[in-house]
Design a protein around this motif. Structure first.
Motif, mmCIF file in Angstrom:
data_model
loop_
_atom_site.group_PDB
_atom_site.id
_atom_site.type_symbol
_atom_site.label_atom_id
_atom_site.label_comp_id
_atom_site.label_asym_id
_atom_site.label_seq_id
_atom_site.Cartn_x
_atom_site.Cartn_y
_atom_site.Cartn_z
ATOM 1 N N UNK A 32 42.623 49.998 46.425
ATOM 2 C CA UNK A 32 42.308 49.557 47.777
ATOM 3 C C UNK A 32 42.762 48.155 48.082
ATOM 4 N N UNK A 33 43.090 47.932 49.358
ATOM 5 C CA UNK A 33 43.415 46.596 49.883
ATOM 6 C C UNK A 33 44.587 45.955 49.164
ATOM 7 N N UNK A 34 45.583 46.765 48.778
ATOM 8 C CA UNK A 34 46.799 46.202 48.192
ATOM 9 C C UNK A 34 46.565 45.400 46.938
ATOM 10 N N UNK A 35 45.777 45.900 46.023
ATOM 11 C CA UNK A 35 45.475 45.249 44.740
ATOM 12 C C UNK A 35 44.453 44.129 44.857
ATOM 13 N N UNK A 36 43.973 43.833 46.054
ATOM 14 C CA UNK A 36 43.024 42.726 46.203
ATOM 15 C C UNK A 36 41.721 43.036 45.480
ATOM 16 N N UNK A 37 41.241 44.266 45.579
ATOM 17 C CA UNK A 37 39.998 44.646 44.898
ATOM 18 C C UNK A 37 40.160 44.502 43.383
ATOM 19 N N UNK A 38 41.288 44.978 42.871
ATOM 20 C CA UNK A 38 41.548 44.872 41.433
ATOM 21 C C UNK A 38 41.704 43.414 41.009
ATOM 22 N N UNK A 71 37.304 36.097 28.779
ATOM 23 C CA UNK A 71 37.301 36.287 27.334
ATOM 24 C C UNK A 71 38.337 37.308 26.869
ATOM 25 N N UNK A 72 39.211 37.735 27.799
ATOM 26 C CA UNK A 72 40.281 38.659 27.430
ATOM 27 C C UNK A 72 39.902 40.120 27.484
ATOM 28 N N UNK A 73 38.659 40.433 27.779
ATOM 29 C CA UNK A 73 38.228 41.831 27.772
ATOM 30 C C UNK A 73 38.424 42.534 29.112
ATOM 31 N N UNK A 74 38.846 41.788 30.140
ATOM 32 C CA UNK A 74 39.185 42.381 31.433
ATOM 33 C C UNK A 74 40.510 41.793 31.891
ATOM 34 N N UNK A 75 41.489 42.658 32.098
ATOM 35 C CA UNK A 75 42.848 42.235 32.427
ATOM 36 C C UNK A 75 43.345 42.970 33.667
ATOM 37 N N UNK A 76 44.343 42.400 34.317
ATOM 38 C CA UNK A 76 44.951 42.995 35.508
ATOM 39 C C UNK A 76 46.401 43.340 35.210
ATOM 40 N N UNK A 77 46.792 44.561 35.526
ATOM 41 C CA UNK A 77 48.205 44.942 35.479
ATOM 42 C C UNK A 77 48.662 45.186 36.906
ATOM 43 N N UNK A 78 49.684 44.461 37.337
ATOM 44 C CA UNK A 78 50.142 44.571 38.716
ATOM 45 C C UNK A 78 51.642 44.355 38.783
ATOM 46 N N UNK A 79 52.201 44.522 39.983
ATOM 47 C CA UNK A 79 53.630 44.316 40.196
ATOM 48 C C UNK A 79 53.869 42.973 40.863
ATOM 49 N N UNK A 80 55.074 42.453 40.692
ATOM 50 C CA UNK A 80 55.405 41.174 41.326
ATOM 51 C C UNK A 80 55.348 41.278 42.841
ATOM 52 N N UNK A 81 55.794 42.413 43.383
ATOM 53 C CA UNK A 81 55.791 42.569 44.842
ATOM 54 C C UNK A 81 54.379 42.428 45.387
ATOM 55 N N UNK A 82 53.428 43.149 44.795
ATOM 56 C CA UNK A 82 52.044 43.097 45.260
ATOM 57 C C UNK A 82 51.431 41.725 45.022
ATOM 58 N N UNK A 83 51.656 41.175 43.845
ATOM 59 C CA UNK A 83 51.070 39.884 43.484
ATOM 60 C C UNK A 83 51.545 38.785 44.428
ATOM 61 N N UNK A 84 52.842 38.752 44.721
ATOM 62 C CA UNK A 84 53.399 37.698 45.560
ATOM 63 C C UNK A 84 53.085 37.907 47.030
ATOM 64 N N UNK A 85 53.081 39.154 47.465
ATOM 65 C CA UNK A 85 52.688 39.435 48.851
ATOM 66 C C UNK A 85 51.267 38.949 49.090
ATOM 67 N N UNK A 86 50.363 39.225 48.161
ATOM 68 C CA UNK A 86 48.986 38.794 48.334
ATOM 69 C C UNK A 86 48.877 37.271 48.373
ATOM 70 N N UNK A 87 49.666 36.593 47.564
ATOM 71 C CA UNK A 87 49.604 35.132 47.543
ATOM 72 C C UNK A 87 50.140 34.516 48.832
ATOM 73 N N UNK A 88 51.285 35.014 49.301
ATOM 74 C CA UNK A 88 51.983 34.335 50.390
ATOM 75 C C UNK A 88 51.821 34.980 51.762
ATOM 76 N N UNK A 89 51.369 36.223 51.823
ATOM 77 C CA UNK A 89 51.288 36.899 53.110
ATOM 78 C C UNK A 89 49.869 37.281 53.517
ATOM 79 N N UNK A 90 48.906 36.843 52.719
ATOM 80 C CA UNK A 90 47.503 37.070 53.075
ATOM 81 C C UNK A 90 46.780 35.723 53.054
ATOM 82 N N UNK A 91 46.023 35.449 54.080
ATOM 83 C CA UNK A 91 45.347 34.157 54.200
ATOM 84 C C UNK A 91 43.870 34.230 53.860
ATOM 85 N N UNK A 92 43.352 35.421 53.583
ATOM 86 C CA UNK A 92 41.909 35.573 53.376
ATOM 87 C C UNK A 92 41.596 36.235 52.033
ATOM 88 N N UNK A 93 42.337 35.867 51.003
ATOM 89 C CA UNK A 93 42.047 36.428 49.683
ATOM 90 C C UNK A 93 40.709 35.899 49.159
#
Length: 313
Positions: free
Chosen positions: A59-65, A75-97
């Motif tokens: 949901x929400x373009x990886x924002x929930x994850x 502590x390393x027991x919870x990790x995120x696997x994502x794509x560069x497209x999603x990661x960068x879009x969320x950083x630069x094209x969303x203002x309410x993360x």
């Protein structure tokens, strides 16, 4: 006292993992990222003698994850696997993360890279990128292309292509990659960028034309498709896939996860099944080199798309 505390992170790394590890992804089961994640977790489970599981937080373009991992225990027991497209879009094209991708997440290991294919319907009557560009210039805004959503890799690839080629085209967003392929096959859209794997069947059956491949070299799976550079257009398409952890995760634990995952990727059987076998390219960058790739990717993203002022919220 300083000597004693200095050894704590290393001791934590030696005892890691102390319990089950979750790799959180923001997509539904069955896709490329999900399959890659399950391949990695299966091998890490065996190597660590501890349960490593995939958790689909969709949901929400990886924002929930991303938010779930950013706010988890570092502590390393919870990790995120994502794509560069999603990661960068969320950083630069969303203002309410609800989290800060720069301050709240740390790069752990880059796994693979995938490049997209420029597909066109046979009825369009073009057989090369230059022919597509010529047709688009003769009919400004008349040709349409599909993507799996505003800000998706397919959308951004097309925006970059239109900018470099100097053409005006019309965007039609769909709800997923499968829907885009169906729209191409049904004649609803003229062309689109798509991942290599879902492109192979329709192209080999003659139902769609592969005009170009978005990597620096041609794909062995689609040798007839030129690269964009060969066609005279300086763009590369697609995404890399990488693992992130909470920012405060001890460096020693980050490096252990990175090194152990890197060994999994380097295994020929794993590489053949989960990387090369599905049309991806191995990256296998541990934490330091991955951080450099992330910096470069951020700079390139801003250079290509910053002037467009696209906002998704």
């Amino acid at each position: 006292m300083a000597c004693l505390t200095a050894g704590v992170p290393q001791a934590q790394a030696q005892s890691f993992p102390a319990r089950s590890v979750r790799i959180v992804i923001g997509v539904v089961p069955g896709g490329v990222i999900d399959t890659l994640a399950r391949g990695v977790t299966a091998e890490l489970s065996k190597n660590w003698n501890q349960s490593v599981v995939v958790e689909n937080r969709v949901g929400a373009g990886d924002i929930i994850a991303g938010d779930a991992v950013a706010k988890s225990a570092p502590d390393g027991h919870t990790l995120l696997l994502t794509s560069s497209a999603t990661f960068l879009v969320n950083q630069f094209m969303r203002s309410k993360l609800p989290y800060d991708p720069v301050k709240d997440l740390v790069p752990v290991v880059a796994l693979t890279r995938t490049s997209d294919v420029l597909l066109a319907t046979p009825k369009l009557g073009v057989s090369s990128v230059k022919e597509l560009v010529a047709l688009a210039k003769s009919k400004p805004g008349a040709l349409n292309y599909g993507s799996f959503g505003i800000g998706s890799a397919a959308h951004l690839d097309a925006v970059a292509f239109a900018s470099v080629a100097g053409i005006r085209i019309t965007h039609i967003p769909y709800k997923g990659g499968a829907a885009v392929i169906a729209a191409l096959l049904g004649g609803e859209i003229d062309f689109s960028f798509s991942g290599l794997t879902p492109s192979l069947g329709p192209v080999k059956q003659g139902l769609l034309k592969a005009l170009a491949f978005g990597a620096a070299q041609r794909s062995p799976a689609l040798p007839q498709a030129s690269t964009f550079q060969e066609a005279g257009y300086n763009i590369e398409t697609g995404s890399w896939f990488g693992v992130f952890g909470p920012a405060a995760t001890p460096r020693a634990i980050v490096e252990k996860i990175s090194a152990d995952t890197s060994r999994v990727l380097a295994t020929p059987a794993f590489r053949d099944r989960f990387v090369l076998g599905v049309g991806m390219e191995e990256l296998n960058l541990q934490a330091g080199p991955f951080a450099e790739l992330l910096r470069d990717s951020r700079e390139k993203f801003v250079s290509q798309y910053g002037s467009l002022k696209i906002k998704l919220d």
